[in-house]
Design a protein around this motif. Structure first.
Motif, mmCIF file in Angstrom:
data_model
loop_
_atom_site.group_PDB
_atom_site.id
_atom_site.type_symbol
_atom_site.label_atom_id
_atom_site.label_comp_id
_atom_site.label_asym_id
_atom_site.label_seq_id
_atom_site.Cartn_x
_atom_site.Cartn_y
_atom_site.Cartn_z
ATOM 1 N N ASP A 1 -1.309 22.400 16.711
ATOM 2 C CA ASP A 1 -0.567 21.066 16.466
ATOM 3 C C ASP A 1 -1.199 19.930 17.241
ATOM 4 N N HIS A 2 -1.835 19.931 18.118
ATOM 5 C CA HIS A 2 -2.720 18.821 18.803
ATOM 6 C C HIS A 2 -4.053 19.431 19.381
ATOM 7 N N GLY A 3 -4.983 18.457 19.590
ATOM 8 C CA GLY A 3 -6.068 18.607 20.526
ATOM 9 C C GLY A 3 -6.750 17.624 20.848
ATOM 10 N N THR A 4 -7.880 17.970 21.904
ATOM 11 C CA THR A 4 -8.608 16.677 22.360
ATOM 12 C C THR A 4 -10.241 16.788 21.962
ATOM 13 N N ILE A 5 -10.844 16.028 21.378
ATOM 14 C CA ILE A 5 -12.230 16.101 21.088
ATOM 15 C C ILE A 5 -13.039 15.011 22.166
ATOM 16 N N ASP A 6 -13.693 15.954 23.202
ATOM 17 C CA ASP A 6 -14.345 15.042 24.111
ATOM 18 C C ASP A 6 -15.895 15.180 23.939
ATOM 19 N N ALA A 7 -16.649 14.347 23.393
ATOM 20 C CA ALA A 7 -17.917 14.730 22.906
ATOM 21 C C ALA A 7 -19.023 13.406 22.800
ATOM 22 N N PRO A 8 -19.878 13.303 23.522
ATOM 23 C CA PRO A 8 -20.628 11.873 23.578
ATOM 24 C C PRO A 8 -21.210 11.274 22.187
ATOM 25 N N LEU A 9 -21.152 9.927 22.050
ATOM 26 C CA LEU A 9 -21.574 9.545 20.518
ATOM 27 C C LEU A 9 -22.835 8.660 20.917
ATOM 28 N N GLY A 10 -23.821 8.815 19.790
ATOM 29 C CA GLY A 10 -24.670 7.610 19.978
ATOM 30 C C GLY A 10 -25.271 7.592 18.370
ATOM 31 N N ARG A 11 -26.422 6.905 18.290
ATOM 32 C CA ARG A 11 -26.923 6.744 17.108
ATOM 33 C C ARG A 11 -27.557 7.883 16.608
ATOM 34 N N SER A 12 -27.565 8.388 15.402
ATOM 35 C CA SER A 12 -28.084 9.674 14.740
ATOM 36 C C SER A 12 -29.631 9.715 14.768
ATOM 37 N N LYS A 13 -30.341 10.565 15.154
ATOM 38 C CA LYS A 13 -31.672 10.554 15.386
ATOM 39 C C LYS A 13 -32.384 10.617 13.788
ATOM 40 N N ARG A 14 -31.642 11.286 12.980
ATOM 41 C CA ARG A 14 -31.960 11.696 11.519
ATOM 42 C C ARG A 14 -31.555 10.490 10.727
ATOM 43 N N ASP A 15 -30.520 9.840 10.822
ATOM 44 C CA ASP A 15 -30.284 8.900 10.131
ATOM 45 C C ASP A 15 -29.571 7.655 10.549
ATOM 46 N N VAL B 1 -13.779 10.050 23.822
ATOM 47 C CA VAL B 1 -12.578 11.002 23.661
ATOM 48 C C VAL B 1 -11.550 10.753 22.880
ATOM 49 N N THR B 2 -11.463 11.684 21.763
ATOM 50 C CA THR B 2 -10.025 11.306 20.687
ATOM 51 C C THR B 2 -9.350 12.423 21.010
ATOM 52 N N HIS B 3 -7.935 12.073 21.115
ATOM 53 C CA HIS B 3 -6.853 13.224 21.090
ATOM 54 C C HIS B 3 -6.121 12.881 19.510
ATOM 55 N N PHE B 4 -5.830 14.042 19.112
ATOM 56 C CA PHE B 4 -5.411 14.050 17.625
ATOM 57 C C PHE B 4 -3.931 15.014 17.700
ATOM 58 N N GLN B 5 -3.073 14.593 16.827
ATOM 59 C CA GLN B 5 -1.646 15.369 16.647
ATOM 60 C C GLN B 5 -1.402 15.604 15.139
#
Length: 297
Positions: free
Chosen positions: A172-186, A200-204
């Motif tokens: 029903d809900h969750g948290t995504i905690d993952a560092p973001l940056g420019r893609s090395k491939r594109d 960090v993104t929380h979703f419901q």
């Protein structure tokens, strides 16, 4: 000056001038900005040893920031700030490839803006993507800009989005905690990268369909493409997303993502401000269609 390569002119130039794309060089050849032995030639001209090639680069198009009389959906306005409900398809500020018809052009026609964020981003404290609709706060003066920017940095603002994603999310809900940056491939893409910026993104879950899930996403950080990359990373890319979604997706003009809630403290009075914007027609119509054709009940 040519130094021994053979073959089509555009290919030879692409080898010699590696900072420029072949399509860019082909445009220069078509415009007559490339001469071989003093004459204009076609891009398929075969270069011969001893040929003298001269290139006169095209002057870059200068972006000038002009006020434009474009209608705005202003949700709130006072002497310090505005809250705008941005339509899907509108770019927030001028950039290469989008020199005009932006939200900033429209805002400048409407009122003076803060100057902190540079010549082409006046008033802009935070952005949402071109094809994301919804609420954006805009600073009219530098004091308001500093206050709103510091609230964003301190993560005290409230920002909630509604997204339609592929697949059925079980929890029903969750948290995504993952560092973001420019893609090395594109270079056009953002990606989860170990040395990226904290995100960090929380979703419901709001509603489940047979093949899709409607979610609300609450942002702790506001990185470029954050919701789009984070949801794709857990196997639920946004419907309609041309960059991170599957090839077979829902029709429309881009990702089904709407910034529906925005909250902050007023920079002058300190009063808590909270704004909401209903789903735009194009988004609601798709949900009505899914209710009729993809319903779980």
């Amino acid at each position: 000056m040519h130094d021994g390569e053979k073959g089509r002119l555009d290919k030879v130039l692409a080898q010699l001038l590696q900072d420029h794309s072949r399509s860019q060089l082909q445009k220069w050849i078509a415009k007559g900005l490339v001469k071989v032995n003093g004459k204009e030639v076609a891009d398929k001209y075969k270069v011969q040893p001893g040929d003298q090639i001269s290139v006169t680069p095209a002057k870059p198009h200068k972006i000038s920031l002009d006020p434009e009389n474009i209608p705005l959906d202003i949700v709130y306005e006072d002497d310090d700030l505005l809250v705008v409900n941005k339509p899907q398809g509108m770019v927030v500020h001028p950039a290469p490839g989008h020199p005009d018809h932006t939200l900033v052009n429209a805002l400048l026609y409407h009122c003076p803006l803060s100057t902190i964020n540079g010549e082409f981003r006046p008033g802009i404290v935070h952005r949402i993507d071109k094809d994301t609709s919804g609420l954006l706060m805009v600073a009219k003066n530098d004091q308001a800009h500093r206050s709103l920017a510091s609230q964003l940095k301190a993560k005290t603002t409230k920002r909630e989005y509604v997204a339609l994603v592929h697949g059925v999310i079980k929890t029903d809900h969750g948290t995504i905690d993952a560092p973001l940056g420019r893609s090395k491939r594109d270079r056009k893409k953002q990606a989860i990268v170990t040395d990226g910026r904290h995100a960090v993104t929380h979703f419901q879950v709001l509603k489940r369909y047979r093949h899709y899930t409607l979610v609300s996403c609450h942002l702790e950080t506001g990185r470029t493409h954050q919701i789009r990359v984070h949801m794709a990373s857990i196997g639920h890319p946004l419907a309609g997303d041309p960059l991170y979604g599957p090839r077979k997706t829902l029709p429309g003009n881009g990702q089904y993502l709407h910034a529906r809630l925005l909250g902050f403290k007023h920079p002058r009075t300190g009063k808590e401000m909270l704004f909401t914007a209903p789903l735009p027609d194009w988004f609601q119509k798709m949900l009505d269609h899914l209710n009729a054709t993809d319903s779980v009940e």
